[in-house]
Design an enzyme around this catalytic site. Structure first.
Site, mmCIF file in Angstrom:
data_model
loop_
_atom_site.group_PDB
_atom_site.id
_atom_site.type_symbol
_atom_site.label_atom_id
_atom_site.label_comp_id
_atom_site.label_asym_id
_atom_site.label_seq_id
_atom_site.Cartn_x
_atom_site.Cartn_y
_atom_site.Cartn_z
ATOM 1 N N GLY A 156 -14.963 -51.948 5.739
ATOM 2 C CA GLY A 156 -16.120 -51.398 4.431
ATOM 3 C C GLY A 156 -15.746 -52.646 3.057
ATOM 4 N N SER A 157 -14.988 -54.083 3.645
ATOM 5 C CA SER A 157 -14.426 -54.660 2.109
ATOM 6 C C SER A 157 -15.917 -54.997 1.696
ATOM 7 C CB SER A 157 -13.594 -55.889 3.212
ATOM 8 O OG SER A 157 -14.843 -56.335 3.976
ATOM 9 N N ASN A 158 -17.337 -55.452 2.052
ATOM 10 C CA ASN A 158 -18.278 -55.600 1.712
ATOM 11 C C ASN A 158 -19.102 -54.406 0.203
ATOM 12 O OD1 ASN A 158 -19.431 -58.220 2.743
ATOM 13 N ND2 ASN A 158 -18.593 -57.329 4.533
ATOM 14 N N MET A 205 -22.459 -51.274 12.994
ATOM 15 C CA MET A 205 -21.842 -52.550 14.123
ATOM 16 C C MET A 205 -23.486 -51.926 15.265
ATOM 17 S SD MET A 205 -20.455 -55.298 13.000
ATOM 18 C CE MET A 205 -20.201 -56.242 14.213
ATOM 19 N N ILE A 210 -27.559 -52.006 17.509
ATOM 20 C CA ILE A 210 -28.722 -52.277 17.799
ATOM 21 C C ILE A 210 -29.261 -51.737 17.011
ATOM 22 C CG2 ILE A 210 -30.420 -53.191 19.235
ATOM 23 C CD1 ILE A 210 -27.444 -54.353 20.826
ATOM 24 N N HIS A 233 -24.551 -60.892 7.846
ATOM 25 C CA HIS A 233 -24.016 -61.598 9.646
ATOM 26 C C HIS A 233 -22.987 -62.809 9.149
ATOM 27 C CE1 HIS A 233 -23.283 -61.798 13.426
ATOM 28 N NE2 HIS A 233 -24.161 -63.385 13.419
ATOM 29 N N THR A 261 -34.902 -57.020 10.439
ATOM 30 C CA THR A 261 -36.426 -57.209 11.340
ATOM 31 C C THR A 261 -36.383 -57.034 12.364
ATOM 32 O OG1 THR A 261 -36.527 -59.613 11.802
ATOM 33 C CG2 THR A 261 -37.517 -59.265 9.617
ATOM 34 N N GLU A 268 -35.946 -58.294 15.222
ATOM 35 C CA GLU A 268 -35.117 -59.651 15.986
ATOM 36 C C GLU A 268 -33.559 -59.581 15.563
ATOM 37 O OE1 GLU A 268 -35.216 -64.284 16.741
ATOM 38 O OE2 GLU A 268 -36.946 -63.497 14.945
ATOM 39 N N GLU A 328 -18.208 -63.991 2.028
ATOM 40 C CA GLU A 328 -18.965 -62.393 2.234
ATOM 41 C C GLU A 328 -19.422 -61.744 0.514
ATOM 42 O OE1 GLU A 328 -18.346 -60.143 5.524
ATOM 43 O OE2 GLU A 328 -18.643 -62.012 7.088
HETATM 44 C C1 GAR Z 1 -18.698 -59.106 8.162
HETATM 45 O O1 GAR Z 1 -17.488 -59.667 8.192
HETATM 46 C C2 GAR Z 1 -19.578 -58.577 8.906
HETATM 47 O O2 GAR Z 1 -19.972 -59.624 8.516
HETATM 48 C C3 GAR Z 1 -19.168 -58.077 10.169
HETATM 49 O O3 GAR Z 1 -18.702 -57.248 10.346
HETATM 50 C C4 GAR Z 1 -17.551 -57.075 9.456
HETATM 51 C C5 GAR Z 1 -17.905 -56.234 8.550
HETATM 52 O O4 GAR Z 1 -16.591 -55.844 7.508
HETATM 53 N N1 GAR Z 1 -20.600 -57.809 10.281
HETATM 54 C C6 GAR Z 1 -21.632 -58.422 11.780
HETATM 55 O O5 GAR Z 1 -20.909 -59.187 12.523
HETATM 56 C C7 GAR Z 1 -22.727 -57.379 11.401
HETATM 57 N N2 GAR Z 1 -23.123 -58.141 12.851
HETATM 58 P P1 GAR Z 1 -16.547 -54.595 6.649
HETATM 59 O O6 GAR Z 1 -16.805 -53.854 6.756
HETATM 60 O O7 GAR Z 1 -15.242 -55.571 5.925
HETATM 61 O O8 GAR Z 1 -17.163 -54.950 5.811
#
Ligand code: GAR
Length: 223
Positions: A19-21, A97, A99, A116, A148, A150, A181
C-alpha cells in the site's frame, strides 16, 4: 455556494499488498494537495500492510478474500456490490493484483485507474523491472492508465521515465520507479478530481485535449 459546500471526490482504493501508493494518496489528502475523500480501502488479501496504513489514517477497511469465492465472476460481482455501497466517483487500483472480468471493467469504465510499473505498452504483466533489464532497455518507468477490459492496456494518462543504469538490479530499479509512482499517481487522481481528466473513445483527454498514446510524460533524472 461557499467552498465548504464543494464535495470532495469519493474514492475507493483497492489493494493487495504494502500500500505504498495508497500512502502517497493519504499523504496528498493530509497535506491538502488532493481534493478527495478516501471512502474505503478494500483488500483481497487479509493482513497486508496497506490495511494498517488505512486504519492508521482513519479510513474504513474491508477484506474480501478471493479464496472464498467459487469463480472470478462471483468474486468480481461481490466486489462491485461492496464498492458501490460506498458510492465512489473513482476507483483506484493501487497494487491490486487481480485479473478483472469484463463485467467489472465495463461497470467502472472511465472512472477506474491503475498503476503499472513499466512504460506501457512495454512489459505488461509481472516482473517488469527484471524484464526491462534483461531486454537491455536504457529507460524504464511507470504508467497510470484508465482500466479497460484489456489487461494493462487501457489508455495511458501519465508516465514517468527513469534511466536504467549500468549496475542496476531489479530491486534498485524498482525503488527508482516506485519513487515516481508516488509522484504520478496522486497527480493523476488530482487531475480526475479536478474534472480535468476524461476517457473519450478509448483515449485520454486532459484539459480538453487528447493526449498521445504514452499519456503525459515526465522525465525523472534522479539516480
Ligand atoms: C506497485 O509497484 C504497482 O506499480 C504494482 O504493484 C506495486 C504495489 O505496491 N502494480 C502492478 O504490478 C499492477 N500490474 P504498493 O502496494 O506498495 O502500492
Amino acid at each position: 455556494m461557499s467552498s465548504s459546500d464543494v464535495k470532495n471526490l469519493r474514492v475507493v482504493v483497492l489493494i493487495s499488498g504494502s500500500g505504498s501508493n495508497l500512502q502517497a494518496l493519504i499523504d496528498g489528502v493530509t497535506h491538502g494537495d488532493l481534493p478527495i475523500e478516501i471512502a474505503a480501502v478494500i483488500s483481497n488479501r487479509p493482513d497486508v500492510f496497506g490495511l494498517t496504513r488505512a486504519t492508521e489514517a482513519g479510513i474504513p477497511t474491508l477484506v474480501l478474500d478471493h479464496k472464498g469465492f467459487a469463480s472470478r465472476e462471483a468474486f468480481d460481482q461481490e466486489l462491485m456490490r461492496r464498492i458501490d455501497a460506498y458510492n465512489p466517483g473513482l476507483v483506484v487500483l493501487a497494487g491490486f493484483m487481480r485479473i478483472l472480468t469484463p463485467e467489472f471493467t465495463q461497470h467502472y469504465q472511465g472512472r477506474m485507474l491503475n498503476i503499472h510499473p513499466s512504460l506501457l505498452p512495454k512489459f505488461q504483466g509481472l516482473h517488469t523491472h527484471q524484464r526491462a533489464i534483461d531486454a537491455g532497455e536504457s529507460t524504464h518507468g511507470v504508467t497510470v492508465h484508465f482500466v479497460t477490459a484489456e489487461l494493462d492496456g487501457g489508455p495511458a494518462i501519465v508516465q514517468a521515465v527513469v534511466p536504467v543504469l549500468a549496475n542496476d538490479d531489479a530491486t534498485v530499479l524498482a525503488k527508482r520507479v516506485q519513487r515516481q509512482e508516488h509522484v504520478i499517481y496522486p497527480l493523476a487522481v488530482k487531475w480526475f478530481a479536478q474534472g480535468k481528466l476524461r476517457m473519450v473513445d478509448n483515449k485520454t483527454e486532459l484539459n480538453g485535449e487528447l493526449l498521445p498514446a504514452c499519456g503525459y510524460q515526465i522525465e525523472a533524472n534522479e539516480p
